[in-house]
Write a protein that holds these residues in place. Structure first.
Motif, PDB file in Angstrom:
ATOM      1  N   ASP A  53       0.971  -1.468   0.393  1.00  0.00           N
ATOM      2  CA  ASP A  53       0.067  -0.192  -0.033  1.00  0.00           C
ATOM      3  C   ASP A  53       0.609   1.366   0.449  1.00  0.00           C
ATOM      4  OD1 ASP A  53       1.359  -0.742   2.621  1.00  0.00           O
ATOM      5  OD2 ASP A  53      -0.919   0.469   3.291  1.00  0.00           O
ATOM      6  N   GLU A  54       2.162   0.932   0.139  1.00  0.00           N
ATOM      7  CA  GLU A  54       3.286   2.134  -0.150  1.00  0.00           C
ATOM      8  C   GLU A  54       3.893   2.759  -1.870  1.00  0.00           C
ATOM      9  OE1 GLU A  54       4.588   2.610   4.363  1.00  0.00           O
ATOM     10  OE2 GLU A  54       5.690   0.793   3.344  1.00  0.00           O
ATOM     11  N   VAL A  55       3.110   1.793  -2.220  1.00  0.00           N
ATOM     12  CA  VAL A  55       3.726   0.901  -3.263  1.00  0.00           C
ATOM     13  C   VAL A  55       2.659   1.700  -4.446  1.00  0.00           C
ATOM     14  CG1 VAL A  55       5.166   0.028  -5.452  1.00  0.00           C
ATOM     15  CG2 VAL A  55       5.769   0.052  -3.083  1.00  0.00           C
ATOM     16  N   LYS A  56       2.727   2.757  -5.476  1.00  0.00           N
ATOM     17  CA  LYS A  56       1.952   2.399  -6.328  1.00  0.00           C
ATOM     18  C   LYS A  56       2.594   2.788  -8.003  1.00  0.00           C
ATOM     19  CE  LYS A  56      -1.141   6.813  -8.242  1.00  0.00           C
ATOM     20  NZ  LYS A  56      -1.461   7.658  -8.094  1.00  0.00           N
ATOM     21  N   VAL A  57       2.118   1.534  -8.959  1.00  0.00           N
ATOM     22  CA  VAL A  57       2.439   0.694  -9.747  1.00  0.00           C
ATOM     23  C   VAL A  57       1.195   1.949 -11.260  1.00  0.00           C
ATOM     24  CG1 VAL A  57       2.046  -0.974 -11.891  1.00  0.00           C
ATOM     25  CG2 VAL A  57       3.451  -0.357  -9.591  1.00  0.00           C
ATOM     26  N   GLU A  58       1.097   2.360 -11.949  1.00  0.00           N
ATOM     27  CA  GLU A  58       0.661   2.500 -13.486  1.00  0.00           C
ATOM     28  C   GLU A  58       0.687   2.241 -14.446  1.00  0.00           C
ATOM     29  OE1 GLU A  58      -1.613   6.148 -11.235  1.00  0.00           O
ATOM     30  OE2 GLU A  58       0.611   6.778 -11.498  1.00  0.00           O
ATOM     31  N   VAL A  59       0.463   2.880 -15.531  1.00  0.00           N
ATOM     32  CA  VAL A  59       0.469   2.961 -17.379  1.00  0.00           C
ATOM     33  C   VAL A  59      -0.811   3.655 -17.389  1.00  0.00           C
ATOM     34  CG1 VAL A  59       0.592   1.560 -19.412  1.00  0.00           C
ATOM     35  CG2 VAL A  59       1.088   0.234 -17.004  1.00  0.00           C
ATOM     36  N   ASP A  60       0.573   5.010 -17.978  1.00  0.00           N
ATOM     37  CA  ASP A  60      -0.476   5.943 -18.824  1.00  0.00           C
ATOM     38  C   ASP A  60      -0.649   6.227 -20.392  1.00  0.00           C
ATOM     39  OD1 ASP A  60       1.474   6.563 -20.842  1.00  0.00           O
ATOM     40  OD2 ASP A  60       2.739   8.252 -18.745  1.00  0.00           O
ATOM     41  N   GLU A  61      -1.032   6.994 -20.694  1.00  0.00           N
ATOM     42  CA  GLU A  61      -1.765   6.998 -22.266  1.00  0.00           C
ATOM     43  C   GLU A  61      -0.754   6.700 -23.360  1.00  0.00           C
ATOM     44  OE1 GLU A  61      -5.157   6.385 -22.953  1.00  0.00           O
ATOM     45  OE2 GLU A  61      -5.394   6.250 -21.007  1.00  0.00           O
ATOM     46  N   GLY A  62       0.924   7.578 -22.414  1.00  0.00           N
ATOM     47  CA  GLY A  62       1.690   7.313 -23.494  1.00  0.00           C
ATOM     48  C   GLY A  62       2.056   6.180 -23.333  1.00  0.00           C
ATOM     49  N   ARG A  63       1.876   4.608 -22.682  1.00  0.00           N
ATOM     50  CA  ARG A  63       2.722   3.316 -22.477  1.00  0.00           C
ATOM     51  C   ARG A  63       3.530   3.560 -22.109  1.00  0.00           C
ATOM     52  NH1 ARG A  63       0.099   0.122 -26.169  1.00  0.00           N
ATOM     53  NH2 ARG A  63       1.527  -1.684 -25.961  1.00  0.00           N
ATOM     54  N   VAL A  64       3.942   4.027 -20.658  1.00  0.00           N
ATOM     55  CA  VAL A  64       5.037   4.310 -19.364  1.00  0.00           C
ATOM     56  C   VAL A  64       4.660   4.176 -18.274  1.00  0.00           C
ATOM     57  CG1 VAL A  64       6.060   5.975 -18.493  1.00  0.00           C
ATOM     58  CG2 VAL A  64       5.522   6.321 -20.967  1.00  0.00           C
ATOM     59  N   LEU A  65       4.709   2.973 -18.182  1.00  0.00           N
ATOM     60  CA  LEU A  65       4.694   1.839 -16.675  1.00  0.00           C
ATOM     61  C   LEU A  65       5.856   3.334 -16.032  1.00  0.00           C
ATOM     62  CD1 LEU A  65       4.021   0.008 -15.008  1.00  0.00           C
ATOM     63  CD2 LEU A  65       6.371  -0.873 -15.382  1.00  0.00           C
ATOM     64  N   GLN A  66       4.635   3.382 -14.870  1.00  0.00           N
ATOM     65  CA  GLN A  66       5.541   4.421 -13.825  1.00  0.00           C
ATOM     66  C   GLN A  66       5.473   3.434 -12.484  1.00  0.00           C
ATOM     67  OE1 GLN A  66       4.779   8.410 -13.887  1.00  0.00           O
ATOM     68  NE2 GLN A  66       4.378   8.240 -11.646  1.00  0.00           N
ATOM     69  N   ILE A  67       6.432   2.962 -11.234  1.00  0.00           N
ATOM     70  CA  ILE A  67       6.666   2.891 -10.366  1.00  0.00           C
ATOM     71  C   ILE A  67       6.616   3.783  -9.157  1.00  0.00           C
ATOM     72  CG2 ILE A  67       7.223   1.176  -9.165  1.00  0.00           C
ATOM     73  CD1 ILE A  67       8.012  -1.075 -11.506  1.00  0.00           C
ATOM     74  N   ASN A  68       5.805   3.987  -8.125  1.00  0.00           N
ATOM     75  CA  ASN A  68       6.313   5.560  -7.450  1.00  0.00           C
ATOM     76  C   ASN A  68       5.756   5.326  -6.382  1.00  0.00           C
ATOM     77  OD1 ASN A  68       4.102   6.650  -6.851  1.00  0.00           O
ATOM     78  ND2 ASN A  68       4.029   7.408  -9.157  1.00  0.00           N
ATOM     79  N   GLY A  69       6.140   6.047  -4.920  1.00  0.00           N
ATOM     80  CA  GLY A  69       6.569   5.638  -3.867  1.00  0.00           C
ATOM     81  C   GLY A  69       7.385   5.736  -2.514  1.00  0.00           C
ATOM     82  N   GLU A  70       7.071   6.188  -1.898  1.00  0.00           N
ATOM     83  CA  GLU A  70       8.068   7.161  -0.192  1.00  0.00           C
ATOM     84  C   GLU A  70       8.348   6.127   0.643  1.00  0.00           C
ATOM     85  OE1 GLU A  70       7.582  10.391   2.277  1.00  0.00           O
ATOM     86  OE2 GLU A  70       5.665   9.971   0.780  1.00  0.00           O
ATOM     87  N   ARG A  71      10.138   5.776   1.077  1.00  0.00           N
ATOM     88  CA  ARG A  71      10.601   5.733   1.822  1.00  0.00           C
ATOM     89  C   ARG A  71      10.672   6.256   3.240  1.00  0.00           C
ATOM     90  NH1 ARG A  71      14.918   3.518  -2.087  1.00  0.00           N
ATOM     91  NH2 ARG A  71      14.095   1.206  -2.577  1.00  0.00           N
ATOM     92  N   LYS A  72       9.726   6.015   3.857  1.00  0.00           N
ATOM     93  CA  LYS A  72       9.734   7.577   4.795  1.00  0.00           C
ATOM     94  C   LYS A  72      10.876   6.890   6.351  1.00  0.00           C
ATOM     95  CE  LYS A  72       4.692   7.707   4.293  1.00  0.00           C
ATOM     96  NZ  LYS A  72       2.984   7.949   4.140  1.00  0.00           N
ATOM     97  N   ALA A  73      11.331   8.155   6.880  1.00  0.00           N
ATOM     98  CA  ALA A  73      12.012   7.788   7.683  1.00  0.00           C
ATOM     99  C   ALA A  73      11.285   7.031   9.221  1.00  0.00           C
ATOM    100  CB  ALA A  73      12.481   9.315   8.855  1.00  0.00           C
ATOM    101  N   ASP A  74      12.286   6.278   9.639  1.00  0.00           N
ATOM    102  CA  ASP A  74      11.805   5.433  11.041  1.00  0.00           C
ATOM    103  C   ASP A  74      11.158   6.769  11.553  1.00  0.00           C
ATOM    104  OD1 ASP A  74      12.476   2.896   9.536  1.00  0.00           O
ATOM    105  OD2 ASP A  74      13.988   2.615  10.559  1.00  0.00           O
ATOM    106  N   GLY A  75      10.300   6.662  13.032  1.00  0.00           N
ATOM    107  CA  GLY A  75      10.322   7.399  14.242  1.00  0.00           C
ATOM    108  C   GLY A  75      11.177   7.469  14.721  1.00  0.00           C
TER     109      GLY A  75
END
Length: 138
Positions: A53-75
């Motif tokens: 749930d911290e990672v997002k995978v999507e494909v846009d209209e331009g046929r581009v696979l995008q993988i993104n998310g965020e590595r959060k700092a430890d408390g």
């Protein structure tokens, strides 16, 4: 100052310009393999410590696979003192231009033990037919 001391960084460890860049750049710290099998394009990304749930995978209209998310700092607690910080934190994004034969409407992604696997089936792409042109003249 000697040559050796110029090659040492903090804590008298050898300086490696590439590793210094990797530690500062989240994209370089998100290794991703792209394998092409007879049936699919398979992307495998190492995302240690992240949950699906911290990672997002999507494909846009331009046929581009995008993988993104965020590595959060430890408390952190008041009074903590960091001796060394090497893990990359912050947002990351990887983008891959997909070929014509990728079925972008059938993308499947799974994540287990910090490894993201994205499978994109392949389709047959019709090659344009060769047309023989008759040459006019003598």
């Amino acid at each position: 100052m000697s040559l050796i001391s110029n090659m040492l960084g903090d804590n008298n460890e050898p300086l490696d310009p590439f590793l210094s860049l990797v530690n500062k750049c989240p994209v370089l710290n998100t290794p991703t393999d792209w394998k092409i099998t007879p049936e699919a394009h398979v992307f495998t990304a190492d995302l240690p410590g992240l949950k699906k749930d911290e990672v997002k995978v999507e494909v846009d209209e331009g046929r581009v696979l995008q993988i993104n998310g965020e590595r959060k700092a430890d408390g952190e607690s008041d009074g903590d003192t960091w001796h060394r910080v090497e893990q990359c934190r912050g947002r990351f994004m990887r983008r891959f231009k997909l070929p014509e034969n990728a079925k972008t409407d059938e993308v499947k992604a799974s994540m287990e033990n910090g490894v993201l696997v994205v499978k994109i089936p392949k389709q047959e792409v019709k090659k344009p037919e060769k047309k023989v042109i008759e040459i006019q003249g003598n």
